[in-house]
Design a protein around this motif. Structure first.
Motif, PDB file in Angstrom:
ATOM      1  N   THR A 234       1.524   8.716 -11.142  1.00 36.37           N
ATOM      2  CA  THR A 234       0.960   7.997 -10.001  1.00 36.37           C
ATOM      3  C   THR A 234       1.854   8.061  -8.770  1.00 36.37           C
ATOM      4  O   THR A 234       1.444   7.635  -7.689  1.00 36.37           O
ATOM      5  CB  THR A 234       0.697   6.517 -10.348  1.00 36.37           C
ATOM      6  N   LEU A 239       7.671   8.962  -4.633  1.00 42.11           N
ATOM      7  CA  LEU A 239       7.803   8.010  -3.534  1.00 42.11           C
ATOM      8  C   LEU A 239       9.167   7.322  -3.503  1.00 42.11           C
ATOM      9  O   LEU A 239       9.658   6.944  -2.438  1.00 42.11           O
ATOM     10  CB  LEU A 239       6.680   6.975  -3.609  1.00 42.11           C
ATOM     11  N   LEU A 343       1.153   1.159  -7.734  1.00 45.32           N
ATOM     12  CA  LEU A 343       0.521   2.461  -7.521  1.00 45.32           C
ATOM     13  C   LEU A 343      -0.600   2.653  -8.526  1.00 45.32           C
ATOM     14  O   LEU A 343      -0.376   2.583  -9.738  1.00 45.32           O
ATOM     15  CB  LEU A 343       1.556   3.582  -7.671  1.00 45.32           C
ATOM     16  N   PRO A 353      -6.572   2.764   0.275  1.00 46.38           N
ATOM     17  CA  PRO A 353      -5.260   3.403   0.126  1.00 46.38           C
ATOM     18  C   PRO A 353      -4.119   2.400   0.180  1.00 46.38           C
ATOM     19  O   PRO A 353      -3.038   2.659  -0.338  1.00 46.38           O
ATOM     20  CB  PRO A 353      -5.204   4.380   1.306  1.00 46.38           C
ATOM     21  N   VAL A 354      -4.382   1.220   0.805  1.00 43.61           N
ATOM     22  CA  VAL A 354      -3.353   0.181   0.832  1.00 43.61           C
ATOM     23  C   VAL A 354      -4.018  -1.175   1.048  1.00 43.61           C
ATOM     24  O   VAL A 354      -4.998  -1.302   1.788  1.00 43.61           O
ATOM     25  CB  VAL A 354      -2.306   0.446   1.934  1.00 43.61           C
ATOM     26  N   VAL A 422      -1.312   0.271  -3.643  1.00 46.80           N
ATOM     27  CA  VAL A 422      -1.448   1.570  -2.988  1.00 46.80           C
ATOM     28  C   VAL A 422      -2.227   2.499  -3.923  1.00 46.80           C
ATOM     29  O   VAL A 422      -1.815   2.729  -5.061  1.00 46.80           O
ATOM     30  CB  VAL A 422      -0.068   2.178  -2.656  1.00 46.80           C
ATOM     31  N   ASN A 423      -3.344   3.005  -3.437  1.00 40.70           N
ATOM     32  CA  ASN A 423      -4.173   3.922  -4.208  1.00 40.70           C
ATOM     33  C   ASN A 423      -3.725   5.353  -3.937  1.00 40.70           C
ATOM     34  O   ASN A 423      -3.897   5.865  -2.830  1.00 40.70           O
ATOM     35  CB  ASN A 423      -5.643   3.737  -3.842  1.00 40.70           C
ATOM     36  N   THR A 424      -3.143   5.992  -4.928  1.00 48.12           N
ATOM     37  CA  THR A 424      -2.752   7.397  -4.798  1.00 48.12           C
ATOM     38  C   THR A 424      -3.801   8.322  -5.423  1.00 48.12           C
ATOM     39  O   THR A 424      -3.539   9.491  -5.668  1.00 48.12           O
ATOM     40  CB  THR A 424      -1.386   7.641  -5.466  1.00 48.12           C
ATOM     41  N   PHE A 437      -6.009  11.513  -2.268  1.00 49.05           N
ATOM     42  CA  PHE A 437      -5.266  11.204  -1.051  1.00 49.05           C
ATOM     43  C   PHE A 437      -4.107  12.179  -0.891  1.00 49.05           C
ATOM     44  O   PHE A 437      -3.300  12.352  -1.800  1.00 49.05           O
ATOM     45  CB  PHE A 437      -4.706   9.780  -1.099  1.00 49.05           C
ATOM     46  N   THR A 442      -0.111   9.006   1.953  1.00 48.16           N
ATOM     47  CA  THR A 442       0.550   7.949   1.179  1.00 48.16           C
ATOM     48  C   THR A 442       1.955   7.687   1.699  1.00 48.16           C
ATOM     49  O   THR A 442       2.387   6.536   1.821  1.00 48.16           O
ATOM     50  CB  THR A 442       0.601   8.340  -0.310  1.00 48.16           C
ATOM     51  N   ARG A 443       2.670   8.750   2.024  1.00 47.20           N
ATOM     52  CA  ARG A 443       4.024   8.576   2.550  1.00 47.20           C
ATOM     53  C   ARG A 443       4.007   7.833   3.892  1.00 47.20           C
ATOM     54  O   ARG A 443       4.865   6.990   4.154  1.00 47.20           O
ATOM     55  CB  ARG A 443       4.701   9.942   2.704  1.00 47.20           C
ATOM     56  N   ILE A 445       1.865   5.621   4.827  1.00 48.84           N
ATOM     57  CA  ILE A 445       1.589   4.218   4.520  1.00 48.84           C
ATOM     58  C   ILE A 445       2.862   3.521   4.053  1.00 48.84           C
ATOM     59  O   ILE A 445       3.226   2.446   4.553  1.00 48.84           O
ATOM     60  CB  ILE A 445       0.489   4.123   3.440  1.00 48.84           C
TER      61      ILE A 445
END
Length: 527
Positions: A234, A239, A343, A353-354, A422-424, A437, A442-443, A445
């Motif tokens: 995930t 991250l 995640l 996504p967040v 956070v949706n990855t 995504f 994601t980064r 965010i």
């Protein structure tokens, strides 16, 4: 030291064989190559294959049921029981196997970068590459061992008779918490070694009011710490190893009022689609002498690895010591977290996504542990499948999830850290229709949150999940931030979202009193 192993029954006097104790990594690499177990890449990394077991054997995990574990283990989880008598019989069988005509490799390491809350970990194995793995993932020994420390008897090539020991298959990962002993047999997958000690820490630390976590952690230049919860695949490692941050650890940590500390001495990163451009720190650490690569494709003519070839497994792995990471917090410790991230790789594409979580939502989603089980992480998983794994690591959480959730709630109140979902996973549709995504989104965010740019951003509440979604995150389009806006078929979105929310309630209802007491954190649909 020798007396301990002799008392266990291991023959330490071997006229025709050798026992290697805490050998240098270079020697273990040399032995692996010399024995035909592994090969070196052009850059010096050691490559091995683990046969049919390219992931954890989740259905072959056993706990010895006795007076110590009877009322403390979460037996409703996927833990199979083993009686003390059967375990004693299995232990004798394993020791007889280890005493046969073969060399042994022993390492004595520690788990936990804390002066008090650490665990000694002895590994006795038949393979030098697994001894090497333990030098990566476990830490340098910090004290003399005592009766509270653990031993792993590791016979990866031994195929057990299921009928003789009441097993599901020829493979077994068995822990006896009373005798502080784990037996691993019938699987070459090295991840079983590290996860066995993670499970032991998860069992022991709550007794000291310390919250064990399946998480990555890093700190910023200003000292602020971020913790990333999540299942394998995930994004914990990716991250927490982001450029501009200092890695504390990538997978297992303890959180208390004193701060954050890493359990491990190294990283165990997924390698499928690993690239110098996408994950420069991990790529560099994985491609050098001393690193260990599992189930990747090596071109023997060029000596190069193709990280995009998943012929052997989509769960290819690289293990290496923490010092291989340039941007590193060398103490493996940090302050109390400022931001905690859950995640989730949402295969249905309906989670934002967040979203910022309330304490009640954090406790709910922590126990829920929703994500997608990604291909290759476990045997038989070929494509993403919706799954629930309490505390984002149920296979390693030996106690009931409510015990860990209680600690989480207490620490949110006491320590005041922010919790974000956070949706990855997917956006614009479910897996097969939408897209995953992009990592750069994601980064962006995560970096905006770490820069505290979302502290005062206006949010909108999702009508189905009740999540508070930021209306603006840097330069990211608002259509990406709100999942409903990213679907072309609005009716299809609503139907899929309601189905998922309903499944959340159904899953959480299995936790009885905890669910009833914490339903305020649940999705609004179906209540």
């Amino acid at each position: 030291m020798t007396q301990f192993y002799a008392d266990m029954g291991i023959n330490m006097e071997r006229p025709n064989n050798r026992i290697f104790v805490d050998s240098p990594r270079s020697f273990l690499i040399q032995e692996t190559v010399a024995r035909g177990i592994g090969k070196l890449t052009k850059d010096g990394a050691l490559v091995v294959e683990t046969g049919k077991h390219t992931g954890r054997s989740a259905n072959d995990r056993y706990i010895v049921r006795d007076e110590v574990t009877e009322n403390t283990i979460w037996w409703e989880n996927n833990f199979k029981e083993m009686t003390p008598d059967t375990f004693a019989k299995l232990k004798s069988h394993i020791i007889n196997y280890l005493n046969q005509d073969r060399d042994l490799f022993i390492t004595e390491r520690s788990v936990g970068a804390d002066e008090v809350h650490n665990l000694g970990a002895r590994l006795v194995t038949t393979n030098p590459n697994h001894a090497l793995f333990s030098t990566h993932l476990f830490r340098d020994k910090v004290r003399d061992f005592n009766e509270n420390d653990f031993t792993i008897l590791h016979a990866p090539e031994l195929q057990l008779d299921p009928n003789e020991f009441g097993l599901r298959s020829e493979t077994a990962v068995v822990t006896c918490l009373k005798s502080k002993l784990t037996i691993i047999a019938g699987t070459l997958y090295a991840g079983e070694i590290k996860k066995s000690m993670f499970a032991a820490m998860n069992y022991l630390l709550p007794e000291s009011n310390i919250m064990p976590t399946h998480s990555g952690a890093s700190r910023l230049e200003n000292g602020e710490v971020s913790v990333f919860f999540g299942l394998s695949g995930t994004g914990k490692t990716t991250l927490s190893t982001d450029e501009g941050t200092f890695l504390i650890g990538d997978d297992e940590h303890g959180i208390s009022e004193a701060g954050t500390f890493n359990f491990e001495g190294g990283c165990y990163a997924k390698t499928y689609k690993l690239s110098k451009e996408g994950e420069p720190e991990i790529y560099k650490a994985s491609n050098r002498f001393g690193s260990l690569l599992e189930n990747v494709i090596l071109d023997e003519n060029t000596g190069l690895v193709d990280f995009y070839d998943k012929t052997l497994s989509e769960n290819g792995r690289a293990s290496y010591p923490l010092e291989f990471i340039e941007e590193l917090e060398t103490s493996s410790r940090g302050d109390i977290p400022k931001h905690v991230f859950f995640l989730s790789a949402d295969a249905f594409g309906v989670l934002p996504p967040v979203a910022k979580l309330t304490k009640e939502q954090a406790m709910f989603y922590f126990v829920l542990g929703y994500t997608a089980k990604l291909a290759g992480t476990e045997i038989g998983v070929k494509e993403p499948t919706a799954t629930f794994s309490s505390c984002f690591g149920a296979p390693f959480m030996l106690r009931h999830p409510s015990e860990y959730a209680k600690l989480l709630g207490e620490y949110i109140d006491k320590l005041g850290f922010n919790v974000w979902m956070v949706n990855t996973g997917w956006t614009g549709g479910a897996y097969g229709t939408g897209q995953r995504f992009p990592l750069n989104i994601t980064r962006q965010i995560i970096r905006n949150i770490q820069a505290n740019n979302l502290d005062k951003v206006e949010t909108e509440q999702d009508p189905i999940f009740g999540l508070h979604i930021p209306k603006m995150v840097g330069e990211i389009p608002s259509t990406i931030l709100n999942p409903q806006k990213s679907w072309e078929d609005q009716e299809a979105y609503t139907k899929k979202a309601q189905e998922l929310a309903d499944s959340f309630h159904k899953q959480m209802s299995t936790f009885g009193n905890f669910y009833e007491e914490n339903i305020s954190g649940a999705p609004t649909f179906g209540k």
